[in-house]
Enzyme design. Sequence first.
Site, PDB file in Angstrom:
ATOM      1  NE  ARG A  50      29.461  59.359   4.399  1.00 13.81           N
ATOM      2  CZ  ARG A  50      30.015  58.379   3.666  1.00 13.81           C
ATOM      3  NH1 ARG A  50      31.251  57.971   3.906  1.00 13.81           N
ATOM      4  NH2 ARG A  50      29.344  57.820   2.687  1.00 13.81           N
ATOM      5  CE1 TYR A 102      27.584  70.654  28.080  1.00 10.00           C
ATOM      6  CE2 TYR A 102      27.949  68.592  26.920  1.00 10.00           C
ATOM      7  CZ  TYR A 102      27.195  69.732  27.130  1.00 10.00           C
ATOM      8  OH  TYR A 102      26.075  69.937  26.390  1.00 10.00           O
ATOM      9  CG  ASP A 174      35.932  69.966  26.411  1.00 12.30           C
ATOM     10  OD1 ASP A 174      36.034  71.094  25.897  1.00 12.30           O
ATOM     11  OD2 ASP A 174      34.833  69.395  26.585  1.00 12.30           O
ATOM     12  CE  LYS A 199      28.199  74.593  24.264  1.00 12.17           C
ATOM     13  NZ  LYS A 199      28.840  73.584  25.072  1.00 12.17           N
TER      14      LYS A 199
HETATM   15  C1  LIG Z   1      28.772  72.202  25.127  1.00 12.05           C
HETATM   16  C2  LIG Z   1      29.960  71.435  25.517  1.00 12.05           C
HETATM   17  C3  LIG Z   1      30.244  70.195  24.936  1.00 12.05           C
HETATM   18  C4  LIG Z   1      29.313  69.550  23.922  1.00 12.05           C
HETATM   19  O1  LIG Z   1      29.242  70.276  22.742  1.00 12.05           O
HETATM   20  P1  LIG Z   1      27.926  70.366  21.796  1.00 12.05           P
HETATM   21  O2  LIG Z   1      28.376  71.293  20.730  1.00 12.05           O
HETATM   22  O3  LIG Z   1      26.822  70.922  22.646  1.00 12.05           O
HETATM   23  O4  LIG Z   1      27.634  69.007  21.326  1.00 12.05           O
HETATM   24  C5  LIG Z   1      31.411  69.558  25.325  1.00 12.05           C
HETATM   25  N1  LIG Z   1      32.246  70.091  26.255  1.00 12.05           N
HETATM   26  C6  LIG Z   1      31.988  71.281  26.830  1.00 12.05           C
HETATM   27  C7  LIG Z   1      32.940  71.828  27.836  1.00 12.05           C
HETATM   28  C8  LIG Z   1      30.844  71.986  26.497  1.00 12.05           C
HETATM   29  O5  LIG Z   1      30.592  73.169  27.083  1.00 12.05           O
END
Ligand SMILES: *Cc1c(COP(=O)(O)O)cnc(C)c1O
Length: 383
Positions: A50, A102, A174, A199
């Site tokens: 962890r 998002y 982000d 992604k």
């Molecule tokens: C998909 C996404 C998230 C969330 O991520 P997960 O891996 O699906 O939890 C956050 N910000 C953006 C821009 C995203 O495309």
Amino acid sequence: MEKHINTKCLYGNQKNKHNDPTGAISTPIYQTATFAHPAVGQSTGYDYSRVQNPTREQLEHIMTALENGNDTVAFSSGMAAIQACMELFEPGDHILSSDDLYGGSVRLFDHINRKNGLEIDYIDTSDLLNIEKSIKSNTKAIYIETPTNPMMQVTDLRAVAKICKKYQLLLIVDNTFLTPYYQNPISLGADIVLHSGTKFLGGHNDTLAGFLVTANEQLSERIRFVVKTIGTGLAPFDSWLILRGIKTLALRMECQQKNALVIVDWLTKHPKVKEVYYVGLPSHPGYHTNLNQATGFGSMISFRVDQKETAVALLEQVKLIQYAESLGGVESLITYPMLQTHADLPKEKQEEKGITDTLLRFSVGIEHVDDLIADLAQALEIQ
Ligand SMILES: *Cc1c(COP(=O)(O)O)cnc(C)c1O
């Protein structure tokens, strides 16, 4: 000498290269929950997975190198990373956020973080005056996506970093859409960069992951305390999958962007396509700002068709491109933000942002671009 990013995708910064005694080229998957102590009061450097695991650690080293950060923590998903970031704040703290985010981030802010006492205001962060006007005495951070999801609005990161310095706010970015391959927010003044590693970084639509990259030791310690405490760190096997994905990040990003540029050109000429939102279009309002802070445009395209029936037909008739949520992987995916990623936004908010029944979002993959265009062409013809 500072390594080029293509090289860092494999090794990170050399000093962090993992050092397996067998000479394994691929970082082993240390599938263990706990680690034996050599003697009382001693540790191999690992105690319990962890807190840290060697496979996860190697992935974190690579991400730190790619984002020019001080440290990185890998989480079980992008949302787990964002939630861990929000644990830096106290009830009564105020956060200013981009208003085109998002959908999952909005759900987290509005339904979990608000309940826990955080105040969040959504504003158009591409308007700098608007940002300064909206700062309050309890504002602690500015949270940005650039380009935004799905409307591709661009925020000037250097300018916002300056505002954050002036008011002593954390700048959280982000960077999921452009990835460190095209944009390094820490080098532009951000304090924390976050990613959905699900992604482009993972890149193969096969696992979830998230990252928080921190710019300094103090933030790193606070985030490490959070992950150790709440236990949302990335598992060893998933860490390995993302490590493997990142090895080809540079190749994939180049290929996907090249495809995207050809598809954008084709879409803008199609009679049923009314508008194309892509930061690589010189007519895009954020084109120059983006070029000033990023080295590319990525492969996320939103576009508006003439009517709802066209949008629905396209989603149902594509044969190669798949109608699915998510983005950034080698497989091209098309989605309907109104019903998918942004379904939880109130109707007025959706309308205000232009997230309507004619808006589609396309994540361009690595297929041959002629096959992608042929698929779009046949799907747009039907109806
Ligand atoms: C998909 C996404 C998230 C969330 O991520 P997960 O891996 O699906 O939890 C956050 N910000 C953006 C821009 C995203 O495309």
